[in-house]
Design a protein around this motif. Structure first.
Motif, mmCIF file in Angstrom:
data_model
loop_
_atom_site.group_PDB
_atom_site.id
_atom_site.type_symbol
_atom_site.label_atom_id
_atom_site.label_comp_id
_atom_site.label_asym_id
_atom_site.label_seq_id
_atom_site.Cartn_x
_atom_site.Cartn_y
_atom_site.Cartn_z
ATOM 1 N N LEU A 236 95.566 -112.763 51.246
ATOM 2 C CA LEU A 236 95.250 -111.537 50.531
ATOM 3 C C LEU A 236 96.333 -111.223 49.507
ATOM 4 O O LEU A 236 96.031 -110.801 48.380
ATOM 5 N N ILE A 237 97.593 -111.406 49.889
ATOM 6 C CA ILE A 237 98.729 -111.120 49.008
ATOM 7 C C ILE A 237 99.749 -112.238 49.137
ATOM 8 O O ILE A 237 100.129 -112.628 50.245
ATOM 9 N N THR A 238 100.206 -112.741 47.992
ATOM 10 C CA THR A 238 101.277 -113.731 47.949
ATOM 11 C C THR A 238 102.399 -113.205 47.052
ATOM 12 O O THR A 238 102.221 -112.255 46.280
ATOM 13 N N ILE B 100 99.209 -103.522 42.270
ATOM 14 C CA ILE B 100 100.185 -103.263 43.324
ATOM 15 C C ILE B 100 101.259 -102.330 42.763
ATOM 16 O O ILE B 100 101.826 -102.581 41.695
ATOM 17 N N MET C 94 102.145 -112.292 43.280
ATOM 18 C CA MET C 94 101.321 -111.165 42.860
ATOM 19 C C MET C 94 102.133 -109.878 42.695
ATOM 20 O O MET C 94 101.618 -108.894 42.141
ATOM 21 N N LEU C 95 103.364 -109.872 43.160
ATOM 22 C CA LEU C 95 104.129 -108.631 43.222
ATOM 23 C C LEU C 95 104.645 -108.217 41.848
ATOM 24 O O LEU C 95 104.938 -109.065 41.001
ATOM 25 N N TYR D 45 95.505 -107.331 59.888
ATOM 26 C CA TYR D 45 96.342 -107.689 58.740
ATOM 27 C C TYR D 45 97.673 -108.222 59.257
ATOM 28 O O TYR D 45 98.337 -107.574 60.066
ATOM 29 N N ALA E 124 98.620 -100.780 47.687
ATOM 30 C CA ALA E 124 97.492 -101.085 46.810
ATOM 31 C C ALA E 124 96.210 -100.635 47.488
ATOM 32 O O ALA E 124 96.123 -100.534 48.722
ATOM 33 N N ASN F 237 106.699 -109.828 51.532
ATOM 34 C CA ASN F 237 105.359 -109.493 52.052
ATOM 35 C C ASN F 237 105.359 -109.438 53.582
ATOM 36 O O ASN F 237 104.688 -110.214 54.253
ATOM 37 N N ALA G 166 103.337 -114.227 53.175
ATOM 38 C CA ALA G 166 102.071 -113.800 52.593
ATOM 39 C C ALA G 166 101.330 -112.958 53.617
ATOM 40 O O ALA G 166 101.599 -113.029 54.817
ATOM 41 N N ASP H 51 89.995 -107.688 49.930
ATOM 42 C CA ASP H 51 90.486 -107.934 48.571
ATOM 43 C C ASP H 51 91.117 -106.666 48.028
ATOM 44 O O ASP H 51 90.715 -105.547 48.389
ATOM 45 N N LEU H 52 92.064 -106.834 47.110
ATOM 46 C CA LEU H 52 92.676 -105.686 46.454
ATOM 47 C C LEU H 52 91.742 -105.136 45.390
ATOM 48 O O LEU H 52 90.981 -105.863 44.755
#
Length: 297
Positions: A125-127, A178, A130-131, A92, A165, A140, A104, A173-174
């Motif tokens: 996976l996260i941008t 979050i 999305m927060l 990650y 998360a 991030n 990200a 994937d989540l």
């Protein structure tokens, strides 16, 4: 003349350690500070990989991953975390996104601890969009994954705000909203792990960054703040830890700016012993030049 053990990697600048044991070896993954002469800023294009069977002698492996191995990333190889699940290695990372504002989080995979690693998703996976709350472009940063006793994985990360998360079983994937983790003076550098029924959340505290920690019986909290465990490192404003139990001892990996021409943008990974008290709390960590070449205990 005394030959000091720390920093443990002496031929290049390394930062932001993440470490696992697999088989009878320890695998250390680091960031790579590589600013050109005269530049005093973060310039990080790839990550490094080393391994050891005694934590004293480290073998370097070919560069296993670059920020641009993620086609959607524009660069910047920030702090990362490697975890192994079912003999698959998941890496990650925090990078700069090519088309979405800010940093990200992506994930790369390999069936070998030394790689090579490839982008697992082909997308982030996260941008930042999305927060759940207003953030900065560095929100991030510094992913860290912990697994509970039934193998459910959770991702922690953040800059100025700590997020977490649930991850799906595919680790890519989540599987939840979050949420925000409330701990005092969170800066960045989250490192989450579980030991003897306790979850530990270490993180950069304030700025310049010491390392503080909190403990909980549940990955969902509540987290009880336990205080500073590691002071601001020598000649360096940041501090991103990693913790490892190996062959009956506990170890604390971190970085400082102790190498020649080192500093906050030319960091070096170090290693010292970590000791737990009877109630599971952590004794203050003593950063030393000698590292683990002294006697444990």
């Amino acid at each position: 003349m005394t030959a000091f053990f720390n920093p443990i990697i002496k031929h290049k600048y390394t930062a932001d350690p993440t470490v696992i044991s697999y088989g009878d070896r320890v695998y250390l993954y680091t960031g790579h500070d590589d600013p050109p002469p005269g530049v005093d800023d973060y310039v990080m294009n790839d990550w490094c990989s080393f391994s050891s069977n005694d934590l004293m002698n480290w073998e370097e492996h070919p560069t296993p991953l670059k920020a641009t191995d993620f086609s959607w990333a524009s660069g910047d190889a920030f702090a990362s975390n490697v975890v192994c699940r079912d003999h698959i290695f998941h890496w990650y990372v925090a990078v700069s996104h090519r088309s979405t504002f800010g940093k990200a989080i992506g994930v790369a995979v390999s069936d070998r601890p030394t790689g090579p690693f490839t982008d697992a998703k082909g997308s982030a996976l996260i941008t930042g969009d999305m927060l759940p709350c207003p953030t900065t472009e560095k929100a991030n940063l510094d992913p860290s994954v912990v697994m509970d006793d039934i193998g459910q994985a959770y991702l922690f990360w953040g800059n100025t705000t700590c997020f977490y998360a649930k991850l799906k079983a595919n680790m890519m994937d989540l599987d939840s909203d979050i949420k925000v983790v409330e701990v005092p003076a969170f800066s960045e550098g989250a490192h989450v792990f579980k030991r003897n029924g306790w979850y530990y959340l270490m993180y950069g505290y304030g700025f310049p960054e010491a390392v503080a920690y909190a403990m909980s019986r549940s990955v969902h909290g509540p987290w009880k703040f336990k205080g500073i465990v590691n002071k601001v490192p020598y000649n360096c404003e940041t501090n991103r830890p990693a913790v490892l139990d190996f062959k009956g001892e506990s170890y604390f990996f971190y970085h400082n700016g102790a190498m020649k021409n080192g500093g906050s943008h030319r960091r070096s990974v170090c290693l010292d012993f970590l000791y737990y008290n009877g109630d599971g709390t952590i004794a203050p960590i003593v950063m030393t030049d000698e590292g683990i070449t002294g006697n444990a205990g």
